[in-house]
Design a protein around this motif. Structure first.
Motif, PDB file in Angstrom:
ATOM      1  N   THR A 117       0.840  -1.207   0.000  1.00 52.40           N
ATOM      2  CA  THR A 117       0.000   0.000   0.000  1.00 52.40           C
ATOM      3  C   THR A 117       0.867   1.245   0.000  1.00 52.40           C
ATOM      4  O   THR A 117       0.566   2.230  -0.681  1.00 52.40           O
ATOM      5  CB  THR A 117      -0.932   0.008   1.223  1.00 52.40           C
ATOM      6  N   ALA A 118       1.951   1.216   0.771  1.00 51.42           N
ATOM      7  CA  ALA A 118       2.848   2.366   0.812  1.00 51.42           C
ATOM      8  C   ALA A 118       3.504   2.586  -0.545  1.00 51.42           C
ATOM      9  O   ALA A 118       3.669   3.728  -0.989  1.00 51.42           O
ATOM     10  CB  ALA A 118       3.907   2.164   1.875  1.00 51.42           C
ATOM     11  N   ALA A 119       3.867   1.491  -1.215  1.00 47.94           N
ATOM     12  CA  ALA A 119       4.566   1.611  -2.494  1.00 47.94           C
ATOM     13  C   ALA A 119       3.620   1.987  -3.631  1.00 47.94           C
ATOM     14  O   ALA A 119       3.938   2.849  -4.452  1.00 47.94           O
ATOM     15  CB  ALA A 119       5.271   0.307  -2.815  1.00 47.94           C
ATOM     16  N   LEU A 120       2.443   1.370  -3.679  1.00 45.29           N
ATOM     17  CA  LEU A 120       1.533   1.555  -4.805  1.00 45.29           C
ATOM     18  C   LEU A 120       0.436   2.581  -4.546  1.00 45.29           C
ATOM     19  O   LEU A 120      -0.216   3.044  -5.484  1.00 45.29           O
ATOM     20  CB  LEU A 120       0.878   0.209  -5.143  1.00 45.29           C
ATOM     21  N   GLY A 121       0.220   2.917  -3.271  1.00 42.88           N
ATOM     22  CA  GLY A 121      -0.869   3.829  -2.942  1.00 42.88           C
ATOM     23  C   GLY A 121      -2.160   3.056  -2.711  1.00 42.88           C
ATOM     24  O   GLY A 121      -2.273   1.864  -3.014  1.00 42.88           O
ATOM     25  N   GLY A 122      -3.158   3.720  -2.134  1.00 39.97           N
ATOM     26  CA  GLY A 122      -4.438   3.074  -1.872  1.00 39.97           C
ATOM     27  C   GLY A 122      -5.193   3.817  -0.777  1.00 39.97           C
ATOM     28  O   GLY A 122      -4.911   4.982  -0.489  1.00 39.97           O
ATOM     29  N   THR A 123      -6.129   3.146  -0.162  1.00 42.85           N
ATOM     30  CA  THR A 123      -6.920   3.743   0.919  1.00 42.85           C
ATOM     31  C   THR A 123      -6.981   2.773   2.098  1.00 42.85           C
ATOM     32  O   THR A 123      -6.971   1.550   1.908  1.00 42.85           O
ATOM     33  CB  THR A 123      -8.347   4.080   0.462  1.00 42.85           C
TER      34      THR A 123
END
Length: 348
Positions: free
Chosen positions: A274-280
């Protein structure tokens, strides 16, 4: 020899006028000769406050020291400025407290204040709460309405004070004779003498009893704050007003939220991907949950703000924000395939 007036009052050089006045009044009480104190110390304290209690004189003292006021430079009477300016006003107040008058001004006495400790949970403090209190204190006698006289009985004007409620007396001090006023000891400040004292309070106008009350603690109140409820303290007896009730608030710590003024702070773990690719991710707020957007490439230690998710200011109503400290959770157990993928990505 130069005199250190700040040291005499036990105050810092940058002390506010209120702090200087408080220091002076405390020491004047302590050293007053009629209270068994030291007359010389009392004179020194008064001399220091005569200078520091006046803004213009204080400015001159800070610039030139006590030499600016020596050799009669500030007036006679043995003290700088005699009894003029701020010093005389405070001495009048002081003598009024000691001898029941002073300065010719009448003071309406009051009962003692009460302080009660109230402990709240974090959310009770944030959203506000009502509490029921039971206080055992001195109350105004309901039978005689605090008058001290049996209902229906007659009264006569006090012969000692002539109905004035006070008597005048001359009080000798180190500065001369002061005319003071104090409550009449015959009628106890009522101005009249009752023919038949109240059978419930025995003429005092006050009784001990239980007072039940419901108080409201406003939303947003913080740890250590005081709430004053006027007139809810001890009743002082005939001719007086009740004191005040102070609620001292203690707020328990929360396992998730940390308060910073009207803002809130929490810590939220997120996965490596999530930190690398992004998200919620869903994060807790005081009311429920909120969706937090994680930008791609977020580093551990990044702080993201959620607007309007903090605590409402009890005075202005303005709501603070919630700050989320993002902590990237690094996996501690990887399969051979996962390790190979990371090596291929150059993230070794």
């Amino acid at each position: 020899m130069s005199k250190d007036y700040y040291k005499t009052l036990g105050a810092e050089k940058g002390a506010s006028p209120e702090e200087l006045k408080k220091a002076f009044r405390s020491l004047a009480h302590q050293y007053h000769p009629d209270k068994g104190g030291d007359p010389e110390k009392f004179k020194e304290v008064n001399e220091a406050y005569q200078v520091l209690g006046d803004p213009q004189k204080r400015q001159r003292y800070d610039q030139f020291g006590s030499a600016a006021f020596e050799q009669g430079g500030m007036g006679g009477g043995g003290f700088p400025g005699g009894f003029s300016g701020a010093g005389f006003e405070d001495l009048s107040d002081l003598f009024g407290e000691m001898f029941g008058g002073g300065g010719g001004r009448q003071r309406r006495s009051r009962g003692e204040d009460i302080q009660v400790d109230v402990t709240l949970t974090f959310r009770e403090a944030a959203f506000g709460v009502q509490r029921d209190l039971e206080l055992y204190k001195t109350l105004r006698c309901e039978h005689c309405s605090g008058d001290g006289a049996e209902p229906g009985s007659s009264k006569r004007t006090c012969a000692t004070c002539g109905g004035a409620r006070q008597i005048t007396a001359n009080q000798r001090t180190v500065f001369g004779t002061f005319q003071t006023r104090r409550p009449c000891t015959t009628c106890h400040g009522r101005g009249s003498v009752v023919e038949k004292p109240c059978g419930k309070c025995r003429g005092s106008g006050a009784v001990k009893g239980m007072r039940k009350m419901r108080v409201t603690l406003p939303a947003g109140i913080d740890h250590g704050e005081l709430i004053r409820l006027s007139g809810e303290g001890e009743y002082g007896g005939i001719g007086t007003e009740p004191g005040d009730l102070y609620l001292r608030v203690s707020v328990k710590r929360d396992t998730q939220f940390e308060r910073d003024g009207n803002d809130l702070r929490i810590t939220q773990e997120i996965g490596f991907s999530t930190a690398a690719l992004g998200g919620t991710v869903d994060v807790p707020t005081l009311e429920s949950k909120a969706e937090l957007k994680i930008p791609a490439g977020t580093q551990s230690g990044t702080v993201i703000r959620l607007r309007g998710k903090g605590i409402a200011d009890p005075r202005t109503g303005q709501i603070g924000d919630q700050y989320v400290l993002v902590v990237v959770k690094t996996p501690d157990k990887l399969s051979k395939e996962q390790k190979k993928l990371l090596e291929d990505l150059g993230l070794k």
